[in-house]
Design an enzyme around this catalytic site. Structure first.
Site, PDB file in Angstrom:
ATOM      1  N   HIS A  30      47.301  24.050  50.270  1.00 29.01           N
ATOM      2  CA  HIS A  30      47.879  24.518  49.001  1.00 29.01           C
ATOM      3  C   HIS A  30      49.397  24.676  49.140  1.00 29.01           C
ATOM      4  CE1 HIS A  30      43.754  26.631  48.472  1.00 29.01           C
ATOM      5  NE2 HIS A  30      43.768  25.633  47.629  1.00 29.01           N
ATOM      6  N   ARG A  58      42.640  15.579  47.752  1.00 32.29           N
ATOM      7  CA  ARG A  58      42.387  15.334  49.175  1.00 32.29           C
ATOM      8  C   ARG A  58      41.542  14.102  49.411  1.00 32.29           C
ATOM      9  NH1 ARG A  58      39.973  21.188  49.792  1.00 32.29           N
ATOM     10  NH2 ARG A  58      39.122  20.306  47.881  1.00 32.29           N
ATOM     11  N   SER A 112      39.394  26.009  51.270  1.00 33.85           N
ATOM     12  CA  SER A 112      39.251  27.468  51.404  1.00 33.85           C
ATOM     13  C   SER A 112      37.848  27.815  51.880  1.00 33.85           C
ATOM     14  CB  SER A 112      39.507  28.159  50.061  1.00 33.85           C
ATOM     15  OG  SER A 112      40.811  27.917  49.639  1.00 33.85           O
TER      16      SER A 112
END
Ligand code: PNS
Length: 165
Positions: free
Chosen positions: A18, A91, A129
């Site tokens: 991020h 990604r 995450s």
């Protein structure tokens, strides 16, 4: 008024992936607002206040980056902020599929708000995450995936969770 971009997400917690996206976006837009989605039905790992605190800490060096939170539709929030841009990191092909769908639906609802999909740098394509949380919970080393302040917060949160049991 300068260009404003919204970078939305759960940021539970913010990762180096991020951070890479927001650093690069902050060189293109005059202001970037990292906006944490508020989901009253999902507790998440970190409460909203802690996610925001961590975001503030890791972006402290970026003077044109602000931290906020929103609920409801992203496009409504973007309009409210006077933002014409939404920034997202990509990604993988799986991300691409989901992000294209959201970008098109958001464009349908708010044609004046453009979505900018930024390619994640190769060093961060494997970072999410949820895996950061899982690896940490299972005792793995995540020190290369998150900022030091995030690492410390995850470790204390996990310790507190273990002590609660
Ligand atoms: O970090 P995440 O969980 O992948 O972020 C997802 C997020 C917050 C960007 C997405 O769920 C979102 O935009 N939510 C706001 C609600 C909304 O506008 N939904 C319609 C999307 S087309």
């Amino acid at each position: 008024m300068g260009s404003i971009a919204i970078y939305p997400g759960s940021f539970d917690p913010v990762t180096n992936g991020h951070l890479d996206i927001v650093e690069r976006a902050s060189r293109v837009f005059d202001r970037v607002i990292m906006a944490v989605i508020v989901n009253p039905n999902k507790a998440g790992f970190f409460p909203l206040t802690e996610r925001r605190q961590l975001l503030c800490q890791v972006t402290a060096h970026l003077t044109n980056v602000e931290i906020d939170a929103f609920s409801g539709l992203l496009v409504d929030y973007a309009r409210q902020q006077g933002a014409r841009a939404v920034v997202k990191g990509l990604r993988s092909p799986a991300d691409c599929e989901a992000e294209l769908q959201m970008a098109r639906l958001n464009h349908m609802m708010a044609p004046e708000v453009e979505t900018f999909l930024m390619a994640s740098q190769p060093g961060w394509v494997h970072v999410s995450s949820s895996f950061v949380r899982e690896i940490a919970r299972l005792g793995g080393d995540i020190s290369s995936l998150v900022a030091p302040s995030v690492l410390t917060s995850i470790q204390s949160k996990l310790k507190a969770m273990r002590e609660e049991k």
